[in-house]
Design an enzyme around this catalytic site. Structure first.
Site, PDB file in Angstrom:
ATOM      1  N   TYR A 177      30.941  42.684  40.060  1.00 30.24           N
ATOM      2  CA  TYR A 177      32.141  42.031  39.532  1.00 30.24           C
ATOM      3  C   TYR A 177      32.284  42.273  38.037  1.00 30.24           C
ATOM      4  O   TYR A 177      33.409  42.379  37.522  1.00 30.24           O
ATOM      5  CB  TYR A 177      32.136  40.524  39.842  1.00 30.24           C
ATOM      6  CG  TYR A 177      31.454  39.665  38.814  1.00 30.24           C
ATOM      7  CD1 TYR A 177      32.130  39.242  37.665  1.00 30.24           C
ATOM      8  CD2 TYR A 177      30.131  39.261  38.971  1.00 30.24           C
ATOM      9  CE1 TYR A 177      31.508  38.450  36.719  1.00 30.24           C
ATOM     10  CE2 TYR A 177      29.500  38.480  38.029  1.00 30.24           C
ATOM     11  CZ  TYR A 177      30.192  38.072  36.914  1.00 30.24           C
ATOM     12  OH  TYR A 177      29.581  37.302  35.970  1.00 30.24           O
ATOM     13  N   VAL A 214      37.577  37.126  30.603  1.00 27.57           N
ATOM     14  CA  VAL A 214      37.349  35.708  30.865  1.00 27.57           C
ATOM     15  C   VAL A 214      36.420  35.569  32.070  1.00 27.57           C
ATOM     16  O   VAL A 214      36.764  35.960  33.183  1.00 27.57           O
ATOM     17  CB  VAL A 214      38.676  34.971  31.143  1.00 27.57           C
ATOM     18  CG1 VAL A 214      38.439  33.466  31.258  1.00 27.57           C
ATOM     19  CG2 VAL A 214      39.712  35.273  30.060  1.00 27.57           C
ATOM     20  N   ASP A 215      35.242  35.011  31.827  1.00 25.71           N
ATOM     21  CA  ASP A 215      34.257  34.802  32.896  1.00 25.71           C
ATOM     22  C   ASP A 215      33.582  33.460  32.633  1.00 25.71           C
ATOM     23  O   ASP A 215      32.444  33.413  32.161  1.00 25.71           O
ATOM     24  CB  ASP A 215      33.246  35.948  32.914  1.00 25.71           C
ATOM     25  CG  ASP A 215      32.272  35.847  34.077  1.00 25.71           C
ATOM     26  OD1 ASP A 215      32.591  35.135  35.062  1.00 25.71           O
ATOM     27  OD2 ASP A 215      31.194  36.463  34.004  1.00 25.71           O
ATOM     28  N   VAL A 216      34.294  32.385  32.934  1.00 27.81           N
ATOM     29  CA  VAL A 216      33.846  31.041  32.548  1.00 27.81           C
ATOM     30  C   VAL A 216      33.652  30.202  33.810  1.00 27.81           C
ATOM     31  O   VAL A 216      34.597  29.613  34.341  1.00 27.81           O
ATOM     32  CB  VAL A 216      34.848  30.364  31.594  1.00 27.81           C
ATOM     33  CG1 VAL A 216      34.269  29.053  31.072  1.00 27.81           C
ATOM     34  CG2 VAL A 216      35.183  31.280  30.423  1.00 27.81           C
TER      35      VAL A 216
END
Length: 259
Positions: A53, A145-147
């Site tokens: 991913y 954005v990976d939050v």
């Protein structure tokens, strides 16, 4: 001590819960008290991106292959920040991480470089992007954005003010990529709806093969829409340069609302 099928090499707790580092068959992973991996790194090849991913989040490079300024929202183990730092030596990278303990683990256990070109900010991501959008706007070529927390996509991200501010922070030729979780259908629909709203339907999506991740992409106003076939040569070139399966990612990309 064994954990998640591997050997627990570090464990600590902050106000938000457990943070664990586990080595399993040559792969070091970061966990937040549950089995899903928040980051992963091959111990034999630490400069490569281990998780599919994370590689998929870079599919936007097909449209803008030489970013000069990148914003990472969610540092985790810092594997994506480290990869971009090494591959783009002229690029300035800012990373935002809510948990100071996670940032320290990225340095100590995942080899995140300490360098003036890579700034790590301990802050709430929503507060950071809103403040930065008010201060300077159109600052970044690429926003990633990976939050996530131990339950899924962080609540602070799936908000109108977050998407609005992120759009204002993005250069008019820039690209935003957001990692979403496909099995959380309501959250996914909300995220894609907000992405389409604030990027005026200039969006794409990519379902990561064999994973629950869906990557959403929003494009700046001056990014030209390209037919997938037109990007084949770019995909082959980037695959050779970065060691990422861009031709396969290109085949998985689909236009969400862009006409």
């Amino acid at each position: 001590m064994r954990k998640y099928g591997g050997v627990l090499v570090h464990c600590c707790r902050d106000d938000l819960g457990l943070i664990e580092v586990v080595d399993t068959y040559g792969v070091r992973s970061l966990h937040f008290g549950t089995h899903p991996k928040q980051s992963a790194m091959s111990l034999a090849e630490p400069e490569k991106l281990e998780l599919s991913y994370a590689r998929a989040m870079l599919a936007g490079l097909l449209f803008k292959p030489e970013p000069r300024k990148i914003l990472l929202l969610g540092l985790g183990g810092g594997t994506l920040a480290k990869f971009l730092f090494n591959q783009f030596p002229e690029c300035r990278i800012d990373a935002v991480e809510w948990r100071a303990a996670v940032a320290e683990i990225a340095y100590e256990y995942f080899g995140l470089p300490r360098d003036a070109r890579l700034g790590v900010h301990v802050s709430d991501v929503n507060e950071f992007v809103c403040a930065e959008a008010e201060r300077r706007g159109e600052a970044y070529d690429y926003i990633l954005v990976d939050v996530f927390d131990h339950q899924g996509l962080a609540e602070a991200v799936n908000q109108q003010d977050f998407f609005s501010a992120s759009r204002r922070l993005l250069h008019h030729e820039g690209i935003l990529a957001i990692n979403l979780w496909g099995t959380q259908t309501q959250s996914l629909r909300q995220s894609m709806s907000l992405l389409n709203l604030y990027f005026e339907r200039r969006t794409m999506r990519l379902q990561v093969p064999g994973r629950g991740n869906v990557i959403g992409f929003g494009f700046g106003q001056h990014v030209e829409r390209a037919e997938i076939a037109e990007l084949n040569q770019q995909a082959k070139t980037l695959e050779l340069l970065l060691g990422i399966e861009f031709p396969r990612l290109l085949r998985l990309l689909s236009y969400s609302g862009w006409r």
